[in-house]
Design an enzyme around this catalytic site. Structure first.
Site, PDB file in Angstrom:
ATOM      1  N   ARG A   1       1.630  -6.476 -10.098  1.00 46.75           N
ATOM      2  CA  ARG A   1       2.601  -5.808  -8.664  1.00 46.75           C
ATOM      3  C   ARG A   1       2.917  -6.742  -7.842  1.00 46.75           C
ATOM      4  NH1 ARG A   1      -2.851  -3.270  -5.655  1.00 46.75           N
ATOM      5  NH2 ARG A   1      -4.168  -5.026  -6.169  1.00 46.75           N
TER       6      ARG A   1
ATOM      7  N   ARG B   1       0.693  -1.179  -0.050  1.00 41.55           N
ATOM      8  CA  ARG B   1      -0.019  -0.083  -0.056  1.00 41.55           C
ATOM      9  C   ARG B   1       1.043   1.248   0.087  1.00 41.55           C
ATOM     10  NH1 ARG B   1      -4.495  -0.400  -1.442  1.00 41.55           N
ATOM     11  NH2 ARG B   1      -5.508  -1.965  -0.256  1.00 41.55           N
TER      12      ARG B   1
ATOM     13  N   ASP C   1     -12.588   8.322  -5.599  1.00 44.30           N
ATOM     14  CA  ASP C   1     -12.121   7.260  -6.836  1.00 44.30           C
ATOM     15  C   ASP C   1     -12.828   7.351  -7.820  1.00 44.30           C
ATOM     16  OD1 ASP C   1     -11.386   4.826  -7.573  1.00 44.30           O
ATOM     17  OD2 ASP C   1     -12.320   3.650  -6.043  1.00 44.30           O
TER      18      ASP C   1
ATOM     19  N   HIS D   1      -0.461   3.357 -10.644  1.00 37.42           N
ATOM     20  CA  HIS D   1      -0.588   4.095  -9.506  1.00 37.42           C
ATOM     21  C   HIS D   1      -0.460   4.449  -8.266  1.00 37.42           C
ATOM     22  CE1 HIS D   1      -3.651   2.707  -6.139  1.00 37.42           C
ATOM     23  NE2 HIS D   1      -4.823   2.094  -6.867  1.00 37.42           N
TER      24      HIS D   1
ATOM     25  N   GLU E   1      -3.250   8.389 -11.307  1.00 38.11           N
ATOM     26  CA  GLU E   1      -2.581   7.824 -10.940  1.00 38.11           C
ATOM     27  C   GLU E   1      -2.609   7.615 -13.255  1.00 38.11           C
ATOM     28  OE1 GLU E   1      -4.747   4.156 -10.106  1.00 38.11           O
ATOM     29  OE2 GLU E   1      -5.597   5.329  -7.856  1.00 38.11           O
TER      30      GLU E   1
END
Ligand code: TA6
Length: 294
Positions: free
Chosen positions: A97, A74, A211, A167, A268
């Site tokens: 990732r 994170r 978001d 991201h 992002e």
């Protein structure tokens, strides 16, 4: 230790770049030059930190981030690939990732910046999730500015589609006082409103969970941070969508401490939603972002 020694012998740069066991024992590249310090985990080709000399850290990393094989971290810059967002029973944001990448090259360029190149190819585990042959490469150029280029090459015999994101988690002084400039007039899909298509009026401020997938965004974005008294400029290429995310206080995540949302914002560089990229056999696509303090 043998693995780390081999990396240092092959790709270390005396006084500027060394490999070591990082948090959770994950191998990391640690960079320190007159221009910047940074750390990159080989798992996920994940840039964990970047701090230009004389500045505060630019990227945000959760104090509760987990560092373990196969687990996403994170903060920093997770590479979401070959899909962005959830995909049926295959999880969120693809597998790149979570996979160990290999080091392909390292160098000090003419301007004294460290250039590090990491790669990932298909294997049995990736094919079980996504049945295509590919070559994926991330080139990081780390100096007073940060440049990231993610190149996807279709090495198979059939075309494929990808969605993807750099991201990027940015550190901010106070999300409530932060504004993102450069998106006025753009349409976006709002994940907090069942993907309703809406239009951005003026600069973007934050007062709750945000978001959004902004569409047809080719220009620069600026993060205006009056608390840390800085502006972060994000320029990009090969990307027509920009995702902006802050989970706010209500969303509970095991790898984010309570209240930490106030110190971060994700802006992002993506090809997301309707902005998928189709690659015919042999074709390459490059997604890149350049980040600088204005
Ligand atoms: O980029 C925004 C987003 O897709 C959000 O919806 C949120 O879920 C976030 O990414 C983090 O995803 P992760 O899988 O890393 O928990």
């Amino acid at each position: 230790m043998h693995f780390i020694n081999a990396l240092n012998q092959g790709f270390g740069i005396a006084g500027c770049l060394q490999f070591e066991a990082g948090p959770g024992g994950l191998p990391v590249a640690t960079i320190g030059t007159a221009q910047a310090s940074a750390q990159v985990a080989l798992q996920g080709a994940h840039l964990l930190s970047w701090q230009p000399a004389g500045q505060q850290p630019v990227l945000w990393l959760s104090s509760a981030a987990e560092f373990a094989p196969g687990k996403p971290v994170r903060g920093g810059v997770p590479v979401c690939w070959p899909w962005f967002g959830p995909l049926a029973d295959k999880g969120q944001h693809g597998f790149a990732r979570n996979r160990p990448w290999s080091v392909r090259a390292s160098a000090l360029d003419a301007e004294g910046r460290v250039v590090l190149c990491l790669g990932l190819g298909a294997d049995g585990q990736t094919r079980a999730l996504w049945d295509h042959d590919f070559d994926l490469e991330l080139q990081l150029t780390l100096g007073q500015t940060l440049e990231m280029t993610l190149r996807t090459r279709n090495t198979g015999a059939a075309a494929f589609d990808i969605t993807q994101a750099l991201h990027t988690y940015f550190r901010v002084g106070d999300i409530g006082q932060t504004r993102v400039l450069g998106l006025a007039g753009c349409d976006y899909l709002d994940k907090t409103q069942a993907m309703a298509r809406l239009t951005q009026h003026g600069d973007l401020g934050f007062g709750g969970e945000t978001d959004r997938v902004y569409l047809d965004t080719a220009g620069d974005c600026l993060i205006d941070d009056p608390v840390l008294r800085r502006r972060i400029r994000i320029a990009k290429a090969g990307s027509r969508s920009t995702v902006v995310w802050n989970p706010w206080a209500d969303k509970v995540m095991a790898d984010m401490a309570p209240g930490e949302y106030a110190g971060m914002v994700c802006v992002e560089t993506c090809n997301a939603g309707p902005d998928a990229v189709t690659l015919a056999p042999g074709q390459t696509h490059a997604l890149s972002a350049r980040i600088a303090l204005d």
